[in-house]
Design an enzyme around this catalytic site. Structure first.
Site, PDB file in Angstrom:
ATOM      1  N   PHE A  52      56.570 -25.524  34.242  1.00 37.06           N
ATOM      2  CA  PHE A  52      57.063 -24.227  34.393  1.00 37.06           C
ATOM      3  C   PHE A  52      58.576 -24.000  34.486  1.00 37.06           C
ATOM      4  O   PHE A  52      58.977 -24.638  35.523  1.00 37.06           O
ATOM      5  CB  PHE A  52      56.266 -23.379  35.526  1.00 37.06           C
ATOM      6  CG  PHE A  52      57.058 -22.055  35.501  1.00 37.06           C
ATOM      7  CD1 PHE A  52      56.651 -20.954  34.989  1.00 37.06           C
ATOM      8  CD2 PHE A  52      58.131 -21.880  36.774  1.00 37.06           C
ATOM      9  CE1 PHE A  52      57.175 -19.702  35.181  1.00 37.06           C
ATOM     10  CE2 PHE A  52      58.548 -20.427  36.835  1.00 37.06           C
ATOM     11  CZ  PHE A  52      58.111 -19.446  36.065  1.00 37.06           C
ATOM     12  N   ASP A  56      38.948 -14.136  37.969  1.00 39.34           N
ATOM     13  CA  ASP A  56      40.166 -13.938  39.072  1.00 39.34           C
ATOM     14  C   ASP A  56      40.570 -12.527  39.054  1.00 39.34           C
ATOM     15  O   ASP A  56      40.047 -11.602  38.123  1.00 39.34           O
ATOM     16  CB  ASP A  56      41.202 -14.844  38.494  1.00 39.34           C
ATOM     17  CG  ASP A  56      41.680 -14.645  37.241  1.00 39.34           C
ATOM     18  OD1 ASP A  56      42.264 -13.665  36.662  1.00 39.34           O
ATOM     19  OD2 ASP A  56      41.623 -15.613  36.299  1.00 39.34           O
ATOM     20  N   ASN A 112      36.610 -20.471  25.336  1.00 38.41           N
ATOM     21  CA  ASN A 112      35.805 -21.740  25.808  1.00 38.41           C
ATOM     22  C   ASN A 112      36.619 -22.959  25.738  1.00 38.41           C
ATOM     23  O   ASN A 112      35.796 -24.028  25.132  1.00 38.41           O
ATOM     24  CB  ASN A 112      34.723 -21.695  24.734  1.00 38.41           C
ATOM     25  CG  ASN A 112      33.660 -20.778  24.973  1.00 38.41           C
ATOM     26  OD1 ASN A 112      33.317 -20.939  26.377  1.00 38.41           O
ATOM     27  ND2 ASN A 112      33.117 -20.003  24.354  1.00 38.41           N
ATOM     28  N   GLU A 150       4.418 -10.310  32.054  1.00 40.53           N
ATOM     29  CA  GLU A 150       5.794 -10.542  32.295  1.00 40.53           C
ATOM     30  C   GLU A 150       6.727  -9.248  31.951  1.00 40.53           C
ATOM     31  O   GLU A 150       7.650  -8.804  32.569  1.00 40.53           O
ATOM     32  CB  GLU A 150       6.430 -11.735  31.467  1.00 40.53           C
ATOM     33  CG  GLU A 150       5.965 -13.011  32.144  1.00 40.53           C
ATOM     34  CD  GLU A 150       6.375 -14.159  31.188  1.00 40.53           C
ATOM     35  OE1 GLU A 150       6.523 -15.236  31.942  1.00 40.53           O
ATOM     36  OE2 GLU A 150       6.353 -13.899  30.005  1.00 40.53           O
ATOM     37  N   ASP A 168      27.617 -14.986  20.278  1.00 40.10           N
ATOM     38  CA  ASP A 168      28.308 -15.786  19.165  1.00 40.10           C
ATOM     39  C   ASP A 168      27.498 -16.038  17.755  1.00 40.10           C
ATOM     40  O   ASP A 168      26.217 -15.980  17.836  1.00 40.10           O
ATOM     41  CB  ASP A 168      28.641 -17.161  19.780  1.00 40.10           C
ATOM     42  CG  ASP A 168      29.623 -17.989  19.112  1.00 40.10           C
ATOM     43  OD1 ASP A 168      30.271 -17.537  17.864  1.00 40.10           O
ATOM     44  OD2 ASP A 168      30.018 -18.995  19.564  1.00 40.10           O
ATOM     45  N   GLY A 179      31.388 -18.974  31.049  1.00 37.84           N
ATOM     46  CA  GLY A 179      30.964 -18.359  32.283  1.00 37.84           C
ATOM     47  C   GLY A 179      32.224 -17.907  33.102  1.00 37.84           C
ATOM     48  O   GLY A 179      32.951 -17.370  32.652  1.00 37.84           O
TER      49      GLY A 179
END
Ligand code: GLA
Length: 729
Positions: free
Chosen positions: A280, A534, A480, A614, A367, A529
């Site tokens: 940085f 955040d 990804n 189910e 996807d 996932g």
């Protein structure tokens, strides 16, 4: 409430339960005097002891006073090169090559409402919801002004912070470090809690005592990462869910970050958190401004539970920009685990039809719908419908879904490109890559240079065309891989240290454009996932796919860790088929339903393959979720057990704000013959209320349920689960 003592240059920030204070001393060094349990107005600088210490230098103006040294005093925003040898908050290089930063108090500004940060995510609040203090510090020799921003959300015990650095000189300044927050403590007998893991197992709580030296977590992957979350805690050694002081710090940032705690020689400690200094370096031309991302602190004098509930409330009310705010959010079905890349329009419609019949309201096509995307080696970057799979395009497919009474959602991964794509063939120079080096692949894909406006504009036009072509209510924005080969063709050699951050700003820019142009569309964030779960992403994507691991038992750990900072409504959680795709475990449908219900709920399986029983159970689950929706999403969250400490059962509870309703969720882990008889003590109830349990039987008082508990039913089998619904009479 912010209280100023102008004469003594003391700034005190009060929240409902806490007090935070700083003071500019006789040399205008801004000292941090206190953060903790609420204290009435007074000068807390008396807590700071000075005393001569060898090898602790004294600033020039201290003259013969050898007691005064930055090395031993708690700083509000730590400097470097002038006698404080602990972790610096700021570091810059001036044209002559120096790396010294000496900040002194200049002035302050007070405002109603919450500050905003251009191009960056931040909590928001209008005039009567927050108060803002800006403290100006200056390095006069360098002509660098540092503005420390603080906003107080009183009832949430939340204090947000941000930093702006302004080059007021006439020469460029190279900023090599600019933390969002520095928090000094006059003690080091604290535990540090972090949330760590990997793909398929994110945010697992880890706790340990501070030791001498620096302990840190962070990410240099270009994303906030699966490995370490940009939320950390410090707490009393014996703090638990209900007792002890604890401090949470969340960074609203989705790229490289570092949270470093230094335990120093005289048993004090310092937390510095912000953008990771690795690679940085930001050039501030004359007049240039750099803004560090926001950090948000909650201190709880009463353990972790209170801290979490304050974060949950604040995030829901002042960070999420959710089109469903205050409204019911639809239950979704996603086709990923049902079909992966192998689907046709008819197959998708079949899944949607089955789902609609069970009360599911949103169909998400994952996807594989675009370009030549039949596996993960090709197609990314070509955001045009694959007409072989979906003849007639979205124009034909979406009305078929809508006719079923369902909304339609779509998956995209805008930041990426496959080499086998029309986009890459046309613009091979649009990816992050270092001249003379062949870039690393991740999942067979390369990263588009989102620091570049032209690249972003192109992608945005592609996405917009998709969104214009059909009635789309939801987007899953995926990402990804980790960043490598970070170098941008658009910047000169001396500015390559800006690329990581400019990339994140680019992602935020595109998300902001989407939010503004399509405010009705719910965007779910995803990064394999929870690799970018955040506070920064939550500002743009009010829910995030919590983990690619959909196993209910693994999810107990993941959702437990996630709950320390982030509310239930932000955690994408789906019921999937068994044996589970990720770990082969078989759990009952009920267990999967109860776990996923404490999240942004949905299904990710081929419902056509379910048996009649189910399907009946799924219909009931969806009904149940709708019945408990307010409680699950707006209730106060209590962790009743920790899956880390006791694998026999995991329990958590949601209580309505008026305490008249509660839902207790219990998942049993390892089963044994003749298990012990146990009582589960509930939390957050009104001791004086009488609660009816599951609508039957004689009521029980809140006092009994909280002090003595509720007997855990003896259920046999693998991973059974149950819910207890309490209603005050
Ligand atoms: C990532 C996501 C999954 C799925 C796939 C599709 O792994 O986390 O949920 O969308 O990509 O490729």
């Amino acid at each position: 409430m912010i209280v100023l003592d102008q004469e003594n240059k003391i700034f005190t920030l009060h929240t409902l339960n806490t007090t935070y204070q700083m003071k500019a001393d006789q040399y205008n060094v801004l000292l941090h005097t206190y953060y903790g349990t609420k204290i009435d107005n007074c000068d807390l600088s008396g807590l700071i002891q000075c005393g001569g210490r060898s090898f602790s230098p004294n600033p020039n103006e201290a003259g013969s006073n050898r007691d005064y040294s930055l090395d031993i005093m708690p700083q509000e925003y730590s400097t470097c090169g002038v006698g404080d040898f602990r972790v610096p908050s700021i570091e810059f290089e001036l044209p002559e090559g120096s790396h010294t930063a000496d900040l002194r108090y200049e002035s302050y500004r007070l405002e109603k409402g919450k500050y905003a940060l251009e191009g960056l995510p931040a909590f928001f609040g209008i005039e009567d919801e927050a108060e803002t203090l800006v403290v100006y510090l200056k390095d006069s020799a360098a002509q660098v002004l540092v503005e420390l921003y603080y906003s107080v959300f009183e009832t949430f015990d939340l204090i947000t912070r941000a930093v702006r650095v302004v080059n007021q000189g006439s020469e460029p300044v190279r900023l090599c470090r600019c933390a969002s927050l520095c928090l000094d403590f006059l003690r080091s007998d604290l535990d540090m809690i972090t949330f760590n893991g990997h793909h398929l197992m994110e945010r697992c709580l880890d706790r340990g005592p501070l030791r001498s030296g620096i302990q840190s977590v962070g990410s240099v992957r270009g994303t906030s990462s699966h490995q370490h979350n940009p939320f950390v805690m410090l707490c009393d050694r014996d703090a638990d869910e209900d007792t002890g002081i604890c401090y949470g710090v969340m960074l609203l940032y989705s790229g490289n970050f570092e949270a470093a705690v230094e335990c120093s020689q005289y048993e004090n400690s310092r937390l510095v958190m912000g953008i990771h200094p690795y690679h940085f370096c930001w050039t501030l031309e004359a007049g240039g401004v750099f803004t560090a991302p926001e950090a948000a602190m909650v201190c709880s004098p009463n353990g972790f539970g209170q801290m979490s509930r304050q974060y949950h409330r604040a995030i829901c009310e002042h960070l999420l920009r959710d089109p469903y705010h205050g409204k019911y959010k639809p239950v979704l079905v996603n086709n990923w685990e049902a079909t992966y890349f192998d689907f046709t329009a008819d197959r998708l419609v079949d899944i949607a039809r089955e789902a609609a019949a069970l009360g599911i309201e949103l169909f998400v096509m994952d996807d594989g719908w675009f370009g030549t995307r039949n596996d993960d080696n090709s197609g990314l970057g070509d955001w045009k419908v694959n007409l072989e799979k979906l003849p007639g395009g979205l124009e034909a497919l979406v009305p078929r879904i809508r006719e079923l009474g369902m909304k339609f959602g779509i998956w995209i991964e805008p930041e990426m490109v496959n080499e086998d794509s029309d986009l890459y063939r046309a613009h091979p120079d649009w990816v992050l890559q270092v001249p003379g080096r062949a870039p690393s692949r991740g999942r067979g894909q390369l990263v588009l240079d989102f620091s570049r406006r032209d690249v972003r504009d192109y992608i945005y036009d592609q996405i917009r065309a998709v969104l214009m072509s059909a009635d789309i209510s939801y987007i899953k924005w995926d990402m990804n891989r980790s960043l490598t080969d970070v170098w941008s063709a658009s910047l000169p050699a001396g500015r390559q240290g800006e690329v990581y951050h400019r990339y994140v700003l680019g992602v935020y820019d595109l998300l902001e454009r989407l939010h503004c142009d399509y405010p009705h569309i719910l965007i779910e964030g995803c990064c394999g996932g929870g690799g970018r779960f955040d506070g920064g992403m939550l500002y743009y994507t009010p829910q995030i796919w919590c983990s690619d691991d959909t196993d209910a038992i693994d999810r107990l750990h993941i959702q437990y860790g996630t709950s320390f900072c982030y509310p239930v409504c932000t955690m994408g959680a789906h019921v999937s088929a068994v044996p589970n795709e990720q770990n082969g475990r078989i759990t009952p449908l009920k267990t999967r339903g109860i776990t996923a219900m404490s999240g942004a709920f949905g299904y990710e399986m081929d419902l056509g393959k379910c048996t009649a029983e189910e399907k009946t159970e799924i219909r009931c689950q969806v009904e149940q979720y709708k019945t408990y929706y307010d409680l699950l999403h707006h209730g106060d969250y209590y962790r009743l057990t920790s899956p880390l400490k006791d694998s026999s059962y995991t329990a958590w509870e949601q209580v309505s704000p008026d305490q008249r309703e509660a839902l207790v969720n219990v998942i049993l882990g390892t089963t044994h013959a003749a298990p012990p008889f146990r009582c589960l003590r509930l939390k957050g109830l009104n001791p004086a209320f009488q609660y009816q349990i599951n609508g039957t039987g004689s009521p029980q008082s809140g006092e009994v349920l909280m002090k003595a508990g509720y007997p855990v039913p003896q259920i046999q089998g693998d991973y059974p689960a149950f819910q207890i619904y309490l209603k005050a009479m």
